[in-house]
Motif scaffolding. Structure first.
Motif, mmCIF file in Angstrom:
data_model
loop_
_atom_site.group_PDB
_atom_site.id
_atom_site.type_symbol
_atom_site.label_atom_id
_atom_site.label_comp_id
_atom_site.label_asym_id
_atom_site.label_seq_id
_atom_site.Cartn_x
_atom_site.Cartn_y
_atom_site.Cartn_z
ATOM 1 N N TYR A 292 -0.961 7.948 -4.877
ATOM 2 C CA TYR A 292 1.200 8.666 -5.611
ATOM 3 C C TYR A 292 1.451 7.255 -4.124
ATOM 4 N N LEU A 293 1.934 6.127 -4.672
ATOM 5 C CA LEU A 293 2.125 4.883 -3.632
ATOM 6 C C LEU A 293 4.459 5.523 -3.623
ATOM 7 N N CYS A 294 4.215 5.704 -2.174
ATOM 8 C CA CYS A 294 5.260 4.909 -1.637
ATOM 9 C C CYS A 294 5.372 3.521 -1.508
ATOM 10 N N ALA A 295 7.317 3.670 -1.650
ATOM 11 C CA ALA A 295 7.303 2.062 -1.123
ATOM 12 C C ALA A 295 8.990 2.094 -1.076
ATOM 13 N N THR A 296 9.171 0.999 -0.035
ATOM 14 C CA THR A 296 10.615 0.855 -0.138
ATOM 15 C C THR A 296 11.293 -0.511 -0.529
ATOM 16 N N SER A 297 12.439 -0.778 -0.045
ATOM 17 C CA SER A 297 13.131 -1.923 -0.504
ATOM 18 C C SER A 297 14.816 -1.942 -0.097
ATOM 19 N N ARG A 298 15.232 -3.366 0.528
ATOM 20 C CA ARG A 298 16.022 -3.313 0.936
ATOM 21 C C ARG A 298 17.374 -2.848 -0.443
ATOM 22 N N ASP A 299 18.286 -3.955 -0.585
ATOM 23 C CA ASP A 299 19.021 -4.299 -1.630
ATOM 24 C C ASP A 299 18.877 -3.963 -2.707
ATOM 25 N N PRO A 300 18.069 -3.240 -3.935
ATOM 26 C CA PRO A 300 17.894 -3.493 -4.975
ATOM 27 C C PRO A 300 18.162 -4.154 -5.888
ATOM 28 N N THR A 301 19.334 -4.638 -5.777
ATOM 29 C CA THR A 301 20.014 -5.700 -6.015
ATOM 30 C C THR A 301 19.900 -7.479 -6.601
ATOM 31 N N GLU A 302 19.175 -6.815 -5.285
ATOM 32 C CA GLU A 302 18.528 -8.974 -4.770
ATOM 33 C C GLU A 302 17.248 -8.809 -5.266
ATOM 34 N N LEU A 303 15.989 -9.153 -6.205
ATOM 35 C CA LEU A 303 15.748 -9.747 -6.867
ATOM 36 C C LEU A 303 14.444 -10.372 -5.843
ATOM 37 N N TYR A 304 14.223 -11.208 -4.606
ATOM 38 C CA TYR A 304 13.695 -11.395 -4.233
ATOM 39 C C TYR A 304 12.821 -10.362 -2.623
ATOM 40 N N ASN A 305 13.236 -9.175 -3.556
ATOM 41 C CA ASN A 305 13.413 -8.387 -2.182
ATOM 42 C C ASN A 305 12.303 -7.766 -2.722
ATOM 43 N N GLU A 306 10.821 -7.905 -1.584
ATOM 44 C CA GLU A 306 9.432 -7.191 -1.435
ATOM 45 C C GLU A 306 10.444 -5.405 -2.105
ATOM 46 N N GLN A 307 8.898 -5.430 -2.050
ATOM 47 C CA GLN A 307 8.515 -3.350 -1.316
ATOM 48 C C GLN A 307 7.840 -3.097 -1.440
ATOM 49 N N PHE A 308 7.690 -2.787 -0.390
ATOM 50 C CA PHE A 308 6.935 -2.837 1.170
ATOM 51 C C PHE A 308 6.241 -1.101 1.130
ATOM 52 N N PHE A 309 4.981 -1.210 0.570
ATOM 53 C CA PHE A 309 4.091 0.186 1.089
ATOM 54 C C PHE A 309 3.527 1.468 1.707
ATOM 55 N N GLY A 310 3.706 2.192 1.345
ATOM 56 C CA GLY A 310 2.407 3.423 2.298
ATOM 57 C C GLY A 310 1.522 3.199 1.611
ATOM 58 N N PRO A 311 0.631 3.508 2.761
ATOM 59 C CA PRO A 311 -0.863 3.664 2.754
ATOM 60 C C PRO A 311 -1.752 4.857 1.174
ATOM 61 N N GLY A 312 -0.585 5.525 0.661
ATOM 62 C CA GLY A 312 -0.811 6.268 -0.439
ATOM 63 C C GLY A 312 -1.241 8.057 -0.346
ATOM 64 N N THR A 313 -0.819 8.331 -1.139
ATOM 65 C CA THR A 313 -1.624 9.446 -1.153
ATOM 66 C C THR A 313 -2.766 10.007 -2.130
ATOM 67 N N ARG A 314 -3.537 10.386 -1.951
ATOM 68 C CA ARG A 314 -4.989 10.011 -3.553
ATOM 69 C C ARG A 314 -4.599 11.917 -3.820
ATOM 70 N N LEU A 315 -4.657 12.484 -4.738
ATOM 71 C CA LEU A 315 -4.114 13.887 -4.992
ATOM 72 C C LEU A 315 -4.903 13.972 -6.181
ATOM 73 N N THR A 316 -5.811 14.949 -6.036
ATOM 74 C CA THR A 316 -7.051 15.463 -6.912
ATOM 75 C C THR A 316 -6.904 17.206 -7.274
ATOM 76 N N VAL A 317 -6.797 17.360 -8.372
ATOM 77 C CA VAL A 317 -6.413 18.237 -8.901
ATOM 78 C C VAL A 317 -8.170 19.065 -9.203
ATOM 79 N N LEU A 318 -7.754 20.320 -8.999
ATOM 80 C CA LEU A 318 -9.329 21.163 -9.341
ATOM 81 C C LEU A 318 -9.279 22.368 -10.399
#
Lengths: 113, 115
Positions: B89-115
């Motif tokens: 599961y990845l979390c990401a952020t960005s500035r104003d989403p109405t500006e298409l050029y804005n990149e998203q900045f990602f976290g390293p992720g959480t790996r979820l295991t379901v037993l």
């Protein structure tokens, strides 16, 4: 619906050589951006390069450049002088006013020393 | 350095046991996203927050919920995890989403295991 296709699940390149990763997309929109993101093993995804659909000039960032063919809906990434640190998953992505970010399935790049 | 942080990096839960994943950011971005990435597949957007406004993707299962108590934090709640919810599961952020050029900045992720 907008789709992004990366037809190469895996690619490999010799260190210092050049490699091209392919991406095609499908859209009926005229205003959009295309991105290449890099996801190194166990590290966060980072932006490599981006291209605005209205710009004819291909984007370049140091050793990374794109070949953007709008009519063909093709957006390939060229990595020149490949380095060991370039080894990663590479994702092509599409962004528009109606799509926040749609990713392709990715290409795993291996760099051989 | 400004960044996106995800905790924990690895999470193990039992089938049907609620689980919460967390994300925080120091970028002061307006938008926070949650993606699900299964092995060898593209990251799939689940939902996003634009400030306090929650936006659910049409095909996101009801089992997935999110909370954003303030600008810096966002949580992903899985009410009754199934085996098919095992993923990164990845979390990401960005500035104003109405500006298409804005990149998203990602976290390293959480790996979820379901037993």
């Amino acid at each position: 619906a907008q789709t992004v296709t990366q037809s190469q699940p895996e690619m490999s390149v010799q260190e210092a050589e050049t490699v091209t990763l392919s991406c095609t997309y499908d859209t009926s929109e005229s205003d959009y951006y295309l991105f290449w993101y890099k996801q190194p093993p166990s590290r966060q995804m980072i932006l490599v390069i981006r291209q605005e659909a209205y710009k004819q000039q291909n984007a370049t960032e140091n050793r990374f450049s794109v070949n953007f063919q709008k009519a063909a809906k093709s957006f390939s990434l060229k990595i020149s002088d490949s380095q060991l640190g370039d080894a990663a998953m590479y994702f092509c992505a599409y962004r528009s006013g109606s799509v926040f970010m749609r990713f392709g399935a990715g290409t795993r790049l291996t760099v051989k020393p | 350095d400004a960044m996106v942080i995800q905790n924990p990096r690895y999470q193990v839960t039992q089938f049907g046991k609620p689980v919460t994943l967390s994300c925080s950011q120091t970028l002061n971005h307006n938008v926070m996203y949650w993606y699900q990435q299964k092995s060898s597949q593209a990251p799939k957007l689940l939902f996003h927050y634009y400030d306090k406004d929650f936006n659910n993707e049409a095909d996101t299962p009801d089992n997935f919920q999110s909370r954003r108590p303030n600008t810096s934090f966002c949580f992903l709640d899985i009410r009754s995890p199934g085996l098919g919810d095992a993923a990164m599961y990845l979390c990401a952020t960005s500035r104003d989403p109405t500006e298409l050029y804005n990149e998203q900045f990602f976290g390293p992720g959480t790996r979820l295991t379901v037993l």
